[in-house]
Design a protein around this motif. Structure first.
Motif, short mmCIF file in Angstrom:
data_model
loop_
_atom_site.label_atom_id
_atom_site.label_comp_id
_atom_site.label_asym_id
_atom_site.label_seq_id
_atom_site.Cartn_x
_atom_site.Cartn_y
_atom_site.Cartn_z
N TRP A 75 7.96 16.71 14.76
CA TRP A 75 8.08 16.20 13.40
C TRP A 75 6.89 15.31 13.04
CZ3 TRP A 75 9.34 11.13 11.44
CH2 TRP A 75 9.64 11.12 10.07
N GLU A 76 6.44 14.46 13.98
CA GLU A 76 5.30 13.58 13.71
C GLU A 76 4.06 14.37 13.31
OE1 GLU A 76 7.17 13.51 16.48
OE2 GLU A 76 7.21 11.50 17.39
N GLU A 77 3.82 15.48 13.99
CA GLU A 77 2.67 16.32 13.66
C GLU A 77 2.85 16.99 12.30
OE1 GLU A 77 1.17 18.65 17.24
OE2 GLU A 77 3.16 18.01 17.91
N LEU A 78 4.07 17.42 12.02
CA LEU A 78 4.33 18.14 10.77
C LEU A 78 4.11 17.27 9.54
CD1 LEU A 78 7.56 20.05 11.89
CD2 LEU A 78 5.31 21.06 11.50
N VAL A 79 4.40 15.97 9.66
CA VAL A 79 4.27 15.10 8.49
C VAL A 79 2.89 14.44 8.40
CG1 VAL A 79 6.74 14.60 8.42
CG2 VAL A 79 5.21 13.06 9.68
N SER A 80 2.04 14.62 9.42
CA SER A 80 0.79 13.87 9.49
C SER A 80 -0.45 14.68 9.14
CB SER A 80 0.62 13.28 10.91
OG SER A 80 1.69 12.47 11.26
N ASP A 107 0.85 -1.19 0.00
CA ASP A 107 0.00 0.00 0.00
C ASP A 107 0.89 1.24 0.00
OD1 ASP A 107 -1.80 2.05 0.36
OD2 ASP A 107 -2.93 1.06 1.97
N LYS A 108 1.11 1.81 -1.17
CA LYS A 108 2.01 2.95 -1.30
C LYS A 108 1.48 4.21 -0.63
CE LYS A 108 4.55 0.28 -3.81
NZ LYS A 108 5.70 -0.42 -3.18
N ASN A 109 0.21 4.20 -0.23
CA ASN A 109 -0.36 5.36 0.45
C ASN A 109 0.06 5.44 1.91
OD1 ASN A 109 -1.92 6.37 -1.77
ND2 ASN A 109 -3.35 4.68 -1.44
N ILE A 110 0.51 4.33 2.48
CA ILE A 110 0.91 4.32 3.88
C ILE A 110 2.38 4.73 3.99
CG2 ILE A 110 1.17 2.92 5.96
CD1 ILE A 110 -1.73 3.49 5.13
N LEU A 111 2.63 5.79 4.75
CA LEU A 111 3.98 6.33 4.90
C LEU A 111 4.63 5.96 6.22
CD1 LEU A 111 3.40 9.95 3.51
CD2 LEU A 111 4.39 7.99 2.32
N GLY A 112 3.84 5.72 7.26
CA GLY A 112 4.40 5.43 8.57
C GLY A 112 3.46 4.63 9.43
N ILE A 113 4.02 3.77 10.28
CA ILE A 113 3.24 2.91 11.17
C ILE A 113 3.79 3.02 12.58
CG2 ILE A 113 2.48 0.56 11.65
CD1 ILE A 113 2.96 -0.13 8.72
N ASN A 114 2.96 3.44 13.52
CA ASN A 114 3.34 3.51 14.93
C ASN A 114 3.13 2.13 15.55
OD1 ASN A 114 3.53 3.94 17.67
ND2 ASN A 114 2.27 5.77 17.69
N LEU A 115 4.19 1.54 16.10
CA LEU A 115 4.14 0.18 16.65
C LEU A 115 3.98 0.15 18.17
CD1 LEU A 115 7.14 -1.22 14.59
CD2 LEU A 115 4.72 -1.70 14.16
N MET A 116 4.12 1.28 18.84
CA MET A 116 4.18 1.25 20.29
C MET A 116 2.82 1.02 20.93
SD MET A 116 6.01 3.91 22.92
CE MET A 116 4.67 5.05 23.23
N HIS A 117 2.82 0.23 22.00
CA HIS A 117 1.61 -0.03 22.76
C HIS A 117 1.83 0.38 24.20
CE1 HIS A 117 -1.98 -1.96 24.32
NE2 HIS A 117 -1.23 -2.49 25.26
N ILE A 118 0.89 1.16 24.75
CA ILE A 118 0.90 1.46 26.17
C ILE A 118 -0.51 1.29 26.71
CG2 ILE A 118 2.87 3.04 26.13
CD1 ILE A 118 1.00 5.37 26.02
N ASP A 119 -0.61 1.07 28.01
CA ASP A 119 -1.90 0.76 28.62
C ASP A 119 -2.73 2.00 28.93
OD1 ASP A 119 -1.40 -1.98 28.56
OD2 ASP A 119 -0.36 -1.92 30.48
N CYS A 167 8.52 2.88 15.40
CA CYS A 167 7.77 3.04 14.16
C CYS A 167 8.47 2.39 12.98
CB CYS A 167 7.54 4.52 13.85
SG CYS A 167 9.05 5.43 13.40
N LEU A 168 7.67 2.03 12.00
CA LEU A 168 8.14 1.67 10.67
C LEU A 168 7.76 2.80 9.74
CD1 LEU A 168 7.06 -2.07 10.27
CD2 LEU A 168 9.40 -1.21 10.09
N ILE A 169 8.70 3.25 8.92
CA ILE A 169 8.36 4.29 7.96
C ILE A 169 8.87 3.92 6.58
CG2 ILE A 169 8.50 6.10 9.74
CD1 ILE A 169 11.05 7.10 8.17
N ARG A 170 8.21 4.48 5.59
CA ARG A 170 8.70 4.45 4.22
C ARG A 170 9.72 5.59 4.08
NH1 ARG A 170 6.18 2.19 0.13
NH2 ARG A 170 4.24 2.06 1.29
N ARG A 171 10.82 5.35 3.42
CA ARG A 171 11.88 6.35 3.35
C ARG A 171 11.39 7.69 2.82
NH1 ARG A 171 17.00 6.41 4.12
NH2 ARG A 171 18.21 8.09 3.20
#
Length: 235
Positions: free
Chosen positions: A202-207, A134-146, A176-180
């Protein structure tokens, strides 16, 4: 187009950055415990594994890596000599920009890895497959907190995955996993030019379009100690 598991890993870099003002405080203890938990991740066949000490006094980031017995699991250990304001945007982007692969796994120095080796493989290969297909997905946040994850908590479901949703307002880069290509949306040069006057994280600026990002909505191997929110690297 299908891609083999080996090809996915060979298209993926691993990076992390660390800033430690001192080795004799609670944050240093948090970071040491986190890094000591990375065996399962560092065993995976990434194209490269990069550690950046982001200008820690007395090379403290590199010293804690050495004491954790993980230093030999990295292909590259670097010390940043570029002067910048005390903000985590710089270290994160500096480490990401050292990577050469199509996809990048970044984890902050205070992120713990829990679960089994197979748990790590499963979620990373699932995320990498999404980035590949899926080329539309640029980044994936993997972290889990309760506790509540705020502006990067899960929102609208992502079709075809029981693990990921689109985030509420922006994705997070702590694990996170990101596309370059995401590095071109708001670049390291942009952040340096803004300096102390950068308009947001930076996360806010790119999202600006949350449909381009995903966040885990179930438990993952990427987590933190609760005190991480109290003892931050820039405080």
């Amino acid at each position: 187009m299908q891609i083999s598991r080996n090809d996915l890993w060979q298209k993926t870099s691993f990076c992390t950055c660390s800033y430690l003002k001192s080795l004799d405080n609670e944050r240093a203890s948090i970071v040491r415990r986190a890094i000591e938990s990375w065996d399962k991740i560092l065993e995976l066949p990434f194209a490269e594994k990069i550690f950046l000490d982001d200008s820690s006094p007395d090379f403290n980031g590199m010293k804690i890596l050495q004491s954790s017995n993980q230093i030999n699991n990295f292909d590259c250990v670097r010390y940043n000599t570029m002067t910048h304001p005390p903000h985590c945007n710089f270290g994160t982007l500096l480490s990401l920009n050292l990577c050469k692969s199509d996809y990048i796994l970044h984890i902050d120095d205070d992120q713990k890895i829990v679960g089994t080796h197979q748990d790590c493989i499963n979620i990373l290969e699932h995320g990498l497959s999404i980035l590949h297909e899926d080329k539309n997905i640029l980044g994936i946040n993997l972290m889990h907190i309760d506790v509540s994850t705020g502006k990067w908590s899960p929102s609208k479901n992502y079709l075809g995955s029981d693990i990921f949703s689109h985030p509420t307002q922006y994705f997070g880069s702590s694990s996170c996993l990101i596309r370059r290509e995401l590095l071109d949306v708001v670049s390291l040069k942009d952040i340096f030019n803004w300096g102390k006057e950068q308009p947001a994280n930076w996360e806010e600026l790119v999202s600006k379009d949350t449909s381009s990002f995903l966040v885990a909505k179930v438990g993952t191997p990427f987590t933190i100690e609760n005190d991480v929110f109290v003892y931050k690297s820039t405080s």
